[in-house]
Design a protein around this motif. Sequence first.
Motif, mmCIF file in Angstrom:
data_model
loop_
_atom_site.group_PDB
_atom_site.id
_atom_site.type_symbol
_atom_site.label_atom_id
_atom_site.label_comp_id
_atom_site.label_asym_id
_atom_site.label_seq_id
_atom_site.Cartn_x
_atom_site.Cartn_y
_atom_site.Cartn_z
ATOM 1 N N LEU A 118 7.528 6.686 4.827
ATOM 2 C CA LEU A 118 7.459 5.675 3.768
ATOM 3 C C LEU A 118 8.337 4.470 4.115
ATOM 4 C CD1 LEU A 118 6.808 4.726 0.790
ATOM 5 C CD2 LEU A 118 8.870 5.950 0.128
ATOM 6 N N ARG B 247 0.836 -1.227 0.000
ATOM 7 C CA ARG B 247 0.000 0.000 0.000
ATOM 8 C C ARG B 247 0.856 1.256 0.000
ATOM 9 N NH1 ARG B 247 -3.832 -2.098 3.584
ATOM 10 N NH2 ARG B 247 -2.733 -1.212 5.342
ATOM 11 N N SER B 248 1.890 1.263 0.850
ATOM 12 C CA SER B 248 2.708 2.476 0.966
ATOM 13 C C SER B 248 3.471 2.746 -0.328
ATOM 14 C CB SER B 248 3.666 2.374 2.153
ATOM 15 O OG SER B 248 4.490 1.260 2.013
ATOM 16 N N ILE B 249 3.990 1.692 -0.946
ATOM 17 C CA ILE B 249 4.725 1.880 -2.197
ATOM 18 C C ILE B 249 3.768 2.259 -3.327
ATOM 19 C CG2 ILE B 249 5.994 0.612 -3.997
ATOM 20 C CD1 ILE B 249 7.815 1.529 -1.867
ATOM 21 N N ASP C 241 26.039 6.774 -1.011
ATOM 22 C CA ASP C 241 25.578 7.737 -2.024
ATOM 23 C C ASP C 241 24.615 8.735 -1.394
ATOM 24 O OD1 ASP C 241 26.750 6.334 -4.333
ATOM 25 O OD2 ASP C 241 25.340 4.779 -3.764
ATOM 26 N N ASP C 242 24.471 9.843 -2.104
ATOM 27 C CA ASP C 242 23.527 10.860 -1.643
ATOM 28 C C ASP C 242 22.110 10.278 -1.676
ATOM 29 O OD1 ASP C 242 22.581 13.222 -0.774
ATOM 30 O OD2 ASP C 242 23.081 14.390 -2.558
ATOM 31 N N HIS D 14 18.563 10.206 -2.907
ATOM 32 C CA HIS D 14 18.028 10.781 -4.153
ATOM 33 C C HIS D 14 16.509 10.825 -4.202
ATOM 34 C CE1 HIS D 14 21.678 11.462 -6.448
ATOM 35 N NE2 HIS D 14 22.157 10.386 -5.861
ATOM 36 N N PHE D 15 15.884 11.036 -3.076
ATOM 37 C CA PHE D 15 14.423 11.189 -3.077
ATOM 38 C C PHE D 15 14.133 12.692 -3.046
ATOM 39 C CE2 PHE D 15 15.035 6.873 -1.905
ATOM 40 C CZ PHE D 15 13.925 6.211 -2.379
ATOM 41 N N VAL E 280 7.583 -4.683 -3.176
ATOM 42 C CA VAL E 280 7.915 -3.324 -3.624
ATOM 43 C C VAL E 280 7.528 -3.161 -5.098
ATOM 44 C CG1 VAL E 280 9.801 -1.686 -4.001
ATOM 45 C CG2 VAL E 280 9.791 -3.111 -1.957
ATOM 46 N N LEU F 141 15.373 5.104 -9.685
ATOM 47 C CA LEU F 141 15.731 4.412 -8.435
ATOM 48 C C LEU F 141 17.027 3.620 -8.610
ATOM 49 C CD1 LEU F 141 12.307 3.017 -7.125
ATOM 50 C CD2 LEU F 141 13.717 4.737 -6.036
ATOM 51 N N GLY G 99 4.741 14.379 -9.763
ATOM 52 C CA GLY G 99 6.168 14.684 -9.914
ATOM 53 C C GLY G 99 6.459 15.558 -11.121
ATOM 54 N N ARG G 100 7.747 15.654 -11.396
ATOM 55 C CA ARG G 100 8.201 16.527 -12.494
ATOM 56 C C ARG G 100 7.773 16.028 -13.865
ATOM 57 N NH1 ARG G 100 13.941 15.478 -11.009
ATOM 58 N NH2 ARG G 100 12.915 14.016 -9.643
ATOM 59 N N SER H 260 20.253 6.100 -9.534
ATOM 60 C CA SER H 260 20.788 6.875 -8.411
ATOM 61 C C SER H 260 21.124 5.978 -7.222
ATOM 62 C CB SER H 260 19.753 7.909 -7.976
ATOM 63 O OG SER H 260 18.589 7.260 -7.504
ATOM 64 N N SER H 261 20.921 4.679 -7.353
ATOM 65 C CA SER H 261 21.118 3.710 -6.260
ATOM 66 C C SER H 261 20.139 3.926 -5.112
ATOM 67 C CB SER H 261 22.551 3.751 -5.688
ATOM 68 O OG SER H 261 23.472 3.514 -6.691
ATOM 69 N N ALA H 262 19.132 4.779 -5.322
ATOM 70 C CA ALA H 262 18.160 5.023 -4.255
ATOM 71 C C ALA H 262 17.341 3.770 -3.946
ATOM 72 C CB ALA H 262 17.222 6.168 -4.652
ATOM 73 N N ASP I 125 11.944 14.825 -4.349
ATOM 74 C CA ASP I 125 10.631 15.463 -4.204
ATOM 75 C C ASP I 125 9.979 15.201 -2.846
ATOM 76 O OD1 ASP I 125 10.830 16.474 -6.748
ATOM 77 O OD2 ASP I 125 9.882 14.736 -7.673
ATOM 78 N N GLU I 126 10.514 14.247 -2.111
ATOM 79 C CA GLU I 126 9.877 13.883 -0.852
ATOM 80 C C GLU I 126 10.277 14.856 0.260
ATOM 81 O OE1 GLU I 126 10.967 11.763 -2.980
ATOM 82 O OE2 GLU I 126 9.174 10.573 -3.367
ATOM 83 N N TRP J 163 3.110 5.900 -2.930
ATOM 84 C CA TRP J 163 4.320 6.668 -3.293
ATOM 85 C C TRP J 163 4.508 6.690 -4.814
ATOM 86 C CZ3 TRP J 163 8.728 4.662 -5.711
ATOM 87 C CH2 TRP J 163 9.793 5.543 -5.807
ATOM 88 N N ARG K 187 6.866 2.422 6.931
ATOM 89 C CA ARG K 187 5.719 1.628 6.469
ATOM 90 C C ARG K 187 6.189 0.452 5.609
ATOM 91 N NH1 ARG K 187 0.233 3.818 4.838
ATOM 92 N NH2 ARG K 187 -0.177 1.789 5.731
ATOM 93 N N LEU K 188 7.231 0.718 4.849
ATOM 94 C CA LEU K 188 7.781 -0.340 4.006
ATOM 95 C C LEU K 188 8.326 -1.495 4.851
ATOM 96 C CD1 LEU K 188 8.294 -1.073 1.099
ATOM 97 C CD2 LEU K 188 10.409 0.203 1.172
ATOM 98 N N ARG L 39 4.345 9.889 -7.298
ATOM 99 C CA ARG L 39 5.537 10.196 -8.103
ATOM 100 C C ARG L 39 5.168 10.331 -9.585
ATOM 101 N NH1 ARG L 39 11.086 9.378 -6.194
ATOM 102 N NH2 ARG L 39 12.466 9.172 -7.959
#
Lengths: 259, 308
Positions: free
Chosen positions: B100, A5-7, B85-86, B88-89, A101, A82, A18-19, A85-87, B91-92, A10, B103-104, A14
């Motif tokens: 988030l 749900r949370s993902i 790494d920095d 990179h979220f 996810v 994701l 988002g942009r 950027s390795s996020a 907009d959050e 999100w 919750r995840l 996004r």
Amino acid sequence: MTAIRSIRSWSFQRAVLGRRTLPALAVALLPAFIVAIGAWNGAWDGKRDAFDDFGFSIAPLCLYFVLPMLCMFSVLPTVGELYESSAISYFWTRPTPRWKVLLGIHQGSLLAFLSLTALGITAVVLIMAFANSNSNPPGDWMQRAFGLWLVMGVGGAAYGATCLFFAVWSKRSALWSIGVLIGWGAIVGALPGSLRNTSPHRYLFGLLRDWCGIENVKSGFFVPDPSPPSAWLSLLVLGGLVTIALFGSFAAANRRDVN
Amino acid sequence: MSQAPIRCLGLSRWYGEVQGLSGLTADIGPGIVGLLGPNGSGKSTLMRLLTGQIRASRGKIILFGRELKPGVWEPFSRIAYTPGDDVHFEDERAFEFLELLARLSGENAEGAKKRAQVALERTGMAEAREKRLREMSKGMRQRIKLAQTLLFDHEVFLLDEPLNGMDPISRRTTLDLIRELGKEGRTILMASHVLHDVEAITDRILLLHHGRLLAEGRMEEIRALIGTRPREVIVKSKIPQEVGKILLEQDLAVGMRFSETRLVVETTRLEELLGHLSNLGCEGKIEGIEIEDHSLESLFELLVGETA
């Protein structure tokens, strides 16, 4: 379920807040823009019927162009960024299976896709119905528009899952997606011959006939498929594609390194 | 004797022809362990291997007695990780981001909100909760990265260069926080390329060089090898001349170089200099510091020379 749900929420935000909302919105509203120009130039002032044109021109425009483009806009940037950027590290290092996810991202992207598509189709219907007030009753319009939206939804689920697989599996996900969604989907799906049977688009036209009553569609140079598959077969094939693409994504996520 | 929470057995990783990590065998038990090495030494590779983000080319990782394999995620309920790494979220907002992630991890909506708020408070970021990450300085983003490790009561903390880009005050509070976690008996592996950062919080280190474990042991033994070579500190300030004058008056510098917005100080009294810079930071006279730790290079020259 909390994780999914949370993902989902999100991923939806996004995609629509988002942009990258503007280009996606432009694609979703392209059919509305085209019919607005038609209405401005008096295309439905008496000679032609807007209701028929909606089925003949707008429905194939949505399936051939809006569907694949919007799927790519909804899924690829979210997952691609994701990984680039390795996020994705922040998601993969939680005590949550990766498939949850990815399923959340797929659902959120699909919701975004459905919202934008609903906006686009509603705008088209409003413009056409007002431009041709003597056309079919509102009930017919609503049924046809809702049917098209459902067909787009099924297509969005199938192609969205396909884009998700490419985004997780490859760094060149945009190229793969263009090749498969536009090449195999839209182009092969319009070609005459047996090759057309392998394209998901053929099954979308099966749904279009059964759910919207649209049989005669504009298909450019090629003759439209005289016998599109039944709705059940179409749902089976497209549902199978969703399942295979999602399982492929889950497997790829467990194999791909985060650099 | 109980088994160490993290065990690396002959761990290797290659990136094509490039060796990221080579045959690392180490047990990492409770307390703070510094993972020290220059850029490219394999610190981040080890962190990524330990968190399952990349797969080992050879060897294995045992986390809490269980081998880490693709598709295994249960150990991560006990491990907190800060990537190098920095974040990179862009907009959050800070609060949303932490919520988030909570919750995840399976927390419900109400619980996630509470946890996010507590994590922000512990890292001194409560006032920035509604700020978007793209509007934050590097130091603030680093603190948000740290905050996400504090969402749950983890046993193991893997911190990859957590002090990079922080201003003196954040640096001090972050080090205090890590020390506090260490005292609570948690296992903390902190990667850094700055010897002083590691030295400030622990005396146990793993020293990596070109992907190999060069040394493992107590800091003081290794420190004794280096001697008292001066170290360079880069101070970012809009008034570098004034800051330099103050430091000279305190006899904290053995050399100085200026540019328009920064000052490079050479010192043999690093601890005292950093203490003084923290005070100047509180007064708003400096904006950030970076330690050019040549002592690490000296140490590597020494060790590599000895092992060659």
